[in-house]
Design a protein around this motif. Sequence first.
Motif, short mmCIF file in Angstrom:
data_model
loop_
_atom_site.label_atom_id
_atom_site.label_comp_id
_atom_site.label_asym_id
_atom_site.label_seq_id
_atom_site.Cartn_x
_atom_site.Cartn_y
_atom_site.Cartn_z
N SER A 107 42.49 36.03 50.90
CA SER A 107 41.69 37.19 51.21
C SER A 107 40.76 37.59 50.18
O SER A 107 39.80 38.12 50.22
CB SER A 107 42.46 38.44 51.63
OG SER A 107 43.33 38.77 50.55
N CYS A 108 40.94 36.70 49.00
CA CYS A 108 40.18 37.06 47.87
C CYS A 108 39.30 35.98 47.38
O CYS A 108 38.83 35.72 46.40
CB CYS A 108 41.20 37.18 46.51
SG CYS A 108 42.34 38.75 46.61
N THR A 109 38.82 35.27 48.28
CA THR A 109 38.01 34.16 48.23
C THR A 109 36.53 34.78 47.61
O THR A 109 36.12 35.71 48.13
CB THR A 109 37.56 33.44 49.62
OG1 THR A 109 38.94 33.00 50.17
CG2 THR A 109 36.34 32.63 49.47
N GLY A 110 36.04 34.20 46.50
CA GLY A 110 34.86 34.53 45.94
C GLY A 110 35.03 35.87 45.24
O GLY A 110 34.27 36.40 44.52
N SER A 111 36.17 36.25 45.03
CA SER A 111 36.60 37.71 44.37
C SER A 111 36.84 37.49 42.80
O SER A 111 37.19 36.42 42.40
CB SER A 111 37.70 38.50 45.00
OG SER A 111 37.21 38.62 46.32
N ARG A 112 36.68 38.65 41.99
CA ARG A 112 37.34 38.67 40.78
C ARG A 112 38.58 39.47 40.80
O ARG A 112 38.78 40.56 41.36
CB ARG A 112 36.35 39.41 39.85
CG ARG A 112 34.93 38.94 39.86
CD ARG A 112 33.75 39.99 39.24
NE ARG A 112 33.63 41.04 40.09
CZ ARG A 112 33.08 42.05 40.09
NH1 ARG A 112 31.97 41.89 39.04
NH2 ARG A 112 32.71 42.81 40.85
N VAL A 113 39.59 38.64 40.42
CA VAL A 113 40.95 38.91 40.52
C VAL A 113 41.64 39.13 39.03
O VAL A 113 41.37 38.30 38.24
CB VAL A 113 41.82 38.08 41.36
CG1 VAL A 113 43.10 38.33 41.20
CG2 VAL A 113 41.25 37.92 42.70
N VAL A 114 42.53 40.21 39.19
CA VAL A 114 43.21 40.57 37.85
C VAL A 114 44.63 40.47 38.18
O VAL A 114 45.08 41.30 39.08
CB VAL A 114 42.81 41.98 37.19
CG1 VAL A 114 43.76 42.30 36.05
CG2 VAL A 114 41.23 41.99 36.57
N VAL A 115 45.46 39.97 37.46
CA VAL A 115 46.95 39.84 37.75
C VAL A 115 47.32 40.36 36.55
O VAL A 115 47.35 40.14 35.19
CB VAL A 115 47.50 38.50 38.11
CG1 VAL A 115 49.08 38.62 38.28
CG2 VAL A 115 46.82 37.85 39.37
#
Length: 255
Positions: A67-75
């Motif tokens: 669902s996070c395709t192309g997104s900026r993700v922080v873990v």
Amino acid sequence: MLLARPLAAVSADGPGYVAELSDGTLIRGRAMLFASGVEWRRPDVPGIDDLLGAGVYYGAGPSEALSCTGSRVVVVGGGNSAGQAVVRFSRYARQVTLLVRGRDLGASMSQYLIDHLSTIPNVDVRVRTEVVGLQADDRLRAVIVRSGDSTGTAPLPSDALFICIGGTPLADGAAGIGLVTNSAGYLLTGGDFASGPGGNWPLRREPLPLETNRPGVFAAGDVRCGSVKRCSAAIGEGSMAVALVHRRLSELGGD
């Protein structure tokens, strides 16, 4: 079925057990199942709970990665679960940033994961960094981070924040009957307790797969040591526990 009744204590009752609820109700049974889950640790960040499901999430599974395709993700997190999440997200997300409060990853993450993360071009690992605030409208837009010993903060644009800092098992009632846990408080099952203190098994047969060190007391889902902390897995363990409870009842002459 009793709802909204916190468990106060559990005690032995012959071959069975008695559960005492917060309102004083006593429930007797020849078998018992702990499926009480965990309370996920939450960072002390203003407004974070208001964004649950709107850019802020606890845990990170394969479905979330897609669902996070192309997104900026922080873990957020420094353990293996956080590292594995970063690897999954990196296959779909534009950029993945791992924030770790500690000085390095070696204290809590396996070396093979550390090495792998260093080879992924769209992964940025920041140690000695923590989330101190959020920017949002109807959903998350950025996390505010502080690094090192600095008192200054900076925004980090983000479409999704995944928090992987573990949880506390909800097994308070287990102490009354001496259930064996690991060092983090998760219930040991299926013979894993054999080497632990108080783990002597009283029956001639081997413990059943989800059975604790007390015959007829089972654990399923997130509260159990070794569970994979996924909803589908917990459902499967719960179904399995029903069959195991019936096996225990048949030993006692139950239906």
